[in-house]
Design an enzyme around this catalytic site. Sequence first.
Site, PDB file in Angstrom:
ATOM      1  N   SER A 182      -6.442  13.072  15.915  1.00  0.00           N
ATOM      2  CA  SER A 182      -7.653  12.278  16.084  1.00  0.00           C
ATOM      3  C   SER A 182      -8.752  12.858  15.204  1.00  0.00           C
ATOM      4  CB  SER A 182      -8.051  12.272  17.567  1.00  0.00           C
ATOM      5  OG  SER A 182      -9.100  11.355  17.781  1.00  0.00           O
ATOM      6  N   ASN A 183      -9.997  12.632  15.535  1.00  0.00           N
ATOM      7  CA  ASN A 183     -11.109  13.188  14.745  1.00  0.00           C
ATOM      8  C   ASN A 183     -12.283  13.517  15.661  1.00  0.00           C
ATOM      9  OD1 ASN A 183     -12.909  10.786  14.947  1.00  0.00           O
ATOM     10  ND2 ASN A 183     -11.185   9.820  13.894  1.00  0.00           N
ATOM     11  N   LYS A 184     -13.379  13.967  15.051  1.00  0.00           N
ATOM     12  CA  LYS A 184     -14.491  14.547  15.822  1.00  0.00           C
ATOM     13  C   LYS A 184     -15.481  13.531  16.385  1.00  0.00           C
ATOM     14  CE  LYS A 184     -15.223  18.785  13.099  1.00  0.00           C
ATOM     15  NZ  LYS A 184     -16.318  19.413  12.320  1.00  0.00           N
ATOM     16  N   ALA A 215     -14.636   5.650  14.459  1.00  0.00           N
ATOM     17  CA  ALA A 215     -14.009   6.462  13.413  1.00  0.00           C
ATOM     18  C   ALA A 215     -12.496   6.345  13.584  1.00  0.00           C
ATOM     19  CB  ALA A 215     -14.461   7.909  13.528  1.00  0.00           C
TER      20      ALA A 215
END
Length: 208
Positions: A24-26, A91
């Site tokens: 995943s991402n931040k 995102a």
Amino acid sequence: MSGKKIVVSAGPTVEPIDYVRFISNKSSGKMGYNIAIEAFKRGADVKLISGPVNPIDTDGIDKINIRTNEELKDAIEKEFDDCHALIMSAAPTDYKVRNASDKKIKKDGNNLNLELIENIDILKYFGNKKNKQILIGFAAETDDLIKNAKIKLESKKADYIIANDLKKKGAGFDVDTNIASILSKDKVDKLDLMSKKELANKILDLLV
Ligand code: CTP
């Protein structure tokens, strides 16, 4: 904004590696949630499509929870035809794991190689599909902010791109402020440091 249907995506997407692990991402979802809340206060019919984020109070906004890119695209697709604007503050995870396992992969003393395949670009897909809808996207950059944001504006056929320099103090993930530039076809509007709530309202002013 009464009578206007606004679709807002927020937060990260996650792509499974196996039954328990994912990439995943931040993204915290704070920008998208602020936009959804402010649009709701202005009377818009808001559809908030959210990846997994820490709980944020949305007080009655119609929220659809998603996890993967495919779920995000499908959820937007259901709302797109009669919406007035799509604001892509989510995102999406750019890659997914080829042959993700539906079981937990067991360690066996060896390294594990994952093959990552590029996910569909959701904003670009709806940029090619739009007729009357206004599309607002973001550009999260660490280098060449305006140059990269302009490329995204054109390649994704967005009406506006909100460009963020992730490395600037007060901008980027998981903070309550942002420093953004708003790009449209023939204009770049550089904004000062402001709260995500204030920026949300500047973005909604573009629609008005
Ligand atoms: N976006 C999307 N689908 C993707 C990736 C991004 O719809 N698979 C959208 C984001 O929601 C955002 C815009 O495209 O509105 C730009 O996202 P960003 O992460 O800045 O850039 P990418 O297009 O992913 O390109 P890169 O990672 O190379 O900077």
